[in-house]
Design a protein around this motif. Structure first.
Motif, PDB file in Angstrom:
ATOM      1  N   GLU A 261       0.828  -1.207   0.000  1.00  0.00           N
ATOM      2  CA  GLU A 261       0.000   0.000   0.000  1.00  0.00           C
ATOM      3  C   GLU A 261       0.862   1.257   0.000  1.00  0.00           C
ATOM      4  N   ILE A 264       2.312   1.737  -3.490  1.00  0.00           N
ATOM      5  CA  ILE A 264       1.289   2.183  -4.439  1.00  0.00           C
ATOM      6  C   ILE A 264       0.996   3.673  -4.251  1.00  0.00           C
ATOM      7  N   ARG A 268       1.582   6.495  -7.060  1.00  0.00           N
ATOM      8  CA  ARG A 268       0.476   7.339  -7.522  1.00  0.00           C
ATOM      9  C   ARG A 268       0.871   8.821  -7.481  1.00  0.00           C
ATOM     10  N   LEU A 286       7.601  -1.316  -7.941  1.00  0.00           N
ATOM     11  CA  LEU A 286       6.399  -1.862  -8.567  1.00  0.00           C
ATOM     12  C   LEU A 286       6.700  -2.270 -10.006  1.00  0.00           C
ATOM     13  N   GLU A 290       1.757  -2.674 -13.052  1.00  0.00           N
ATOM     14  CA  GLU A 290       1.086  -2.187 -11.837  1.00  0.00           C
ATOM     15  C   GLU A 290       1.039  -0.665 -11.835  1.00  0.00           C
ATOM     16  N   LEU A 294      -2.473   2.518 -12.261  1.00  0.00           N
ATOM     17  CA  LEU A 294      -2.772   3.555 -11.273  1.00  0.00           C
ATOM     18  C   LEU A 294      -3.438   4.759 -11.904  1.00  0.00           C
TER      19      LEU A 294
END
Length: 294
Positions: A261, A264, A268, A286, A290, A294
């Motif tokens: 998390e 990510i 982002r 990542l 993946e 996003l």
């Protein structure tokens, strides 16, 4: 001006900067100091195991080099932060051996492997900051060390098993609390603090002072690097929290989910700033697909 210098962490430098041939002298200096003999890098080896993923975002690099005796050696460096770090080290060495011998070659073509693990966490009891281990066979009753006679390239060669089997170095960065005097201590100090003294004579560190300055990176590269440091802090917080609760293994799944998390969210933010996929991948580990989702 010296106090304003800020140097890039070694793990990020190996991942992004020191793979360039023009910067091999930094890595060569580190290996020369650690192994106690001059080491010259031939190439950095790329293989499937070098690819980064969420579980392996902290760098591993395999190096093909030549030692002072003209022998070809394989050096595996990894900044280990895994829960099962000993298993990870063993697996990395096994992969290095099997990946870098061509199919059909005879066993004497197997290269000597040096495994170097830079540890930024507590691994248990021990008073030193540097540990070294290698295989040897000792007589149970006599205490002598076995010497093996082998036939290599039509010649009889006498070798100790330690000359063939891998050697392991564990650098416990957080346990280094000395005033750096020797070249090795200066290197450990840099690994721990990111500081390099202006008058250093340690092989590789003078070159690092020129090539690893934080402010020499572009704004985008600096931002990716800063996010990398944030990712390290996230992971360390998770590991420390699990350790304090005494339930490290029980929280493995939650640790991985929390780390994912965090990666990510960082990705982002970087994507919203317009950074390219490759840079985001280096900062977070990542996979490209993946990042694209996003």
């Amino acid at each position: 001006m010296e106090q304003q210098d800020r140097y890039i962490r070694f793990d990020w430098a190996v991942k992004c900067l020191l793979r360039q041939k023009a910067n091999f002298d930094v890595l060569e200096g580190f290996l020369t100091v650690l192994l106690g003999e001059e080491v010259k890098i031939i190439e950095l080896l790329e293989s499937e195991s070098n690819q980064q993923s969420v579980d392996d975002k902290f760098n591993r690099v395999d190096i093909k080099a030549k030692n002072s005796k003209g022998e070809i050696i394989i050096v595996e460096i990894q900044n280990t932060r895994e829960l099962y770090y000993l298993e990870r080290i063993l697996y990395g060495v096994a992969k290095a051996i099997t990946e870098h011998i061509s199919l059909g070659e005879r066993y004497y073509e197997v290269k000597k492997i040096y495994s170097i693990s830079i540890l930024y966490f507590d691994i248990g009891k021990g008073n030193d900051y540097l540990y070294h281990g290698q295989n040897s066979f000792t007589g149970v009753h006599t205490g002598d060390r076995l010497e093996v006679t082998t036939k290599e390239k039509d010649a009889l060669v006498h070798k100790l098993p330690a000359e063939i089997f891998p050697e392991y170095f564990l650098i416990r960065v957080n346990e280094f609390n000395k005033v750096a005097v020797t070249p090795l201590e200066e290197w450990i100090e840099y690994l721990k603090t990111g500081c390099i003294r202006s008058d250093t004579q340690a092989p590789g560190l003078a070159e690092a002072r020129k090539k690893l300055i934080y402010y020499n990176m572009s704004p985008a590269e600096r931002h990716a690097y800063d996010e990398h440091l944030s990712a390290i802090m996230i992971q360390n917080d998770v590991l420390d929290g699990a350790k304090l609760e005494g339930r490290m293994e029980g929280r493995l799944e939650g640790r991985m989910e929390g780390k994912m998390e965090g990666c990510i969210e960082i990705a982002r933010n970087l994507k919203s700033m317009g950074l390219d996929t490759e840079t985001i991948q280096k900062a977070t580990g990542l996979l490209p697909e993946e990042i694209q989702k996003l």
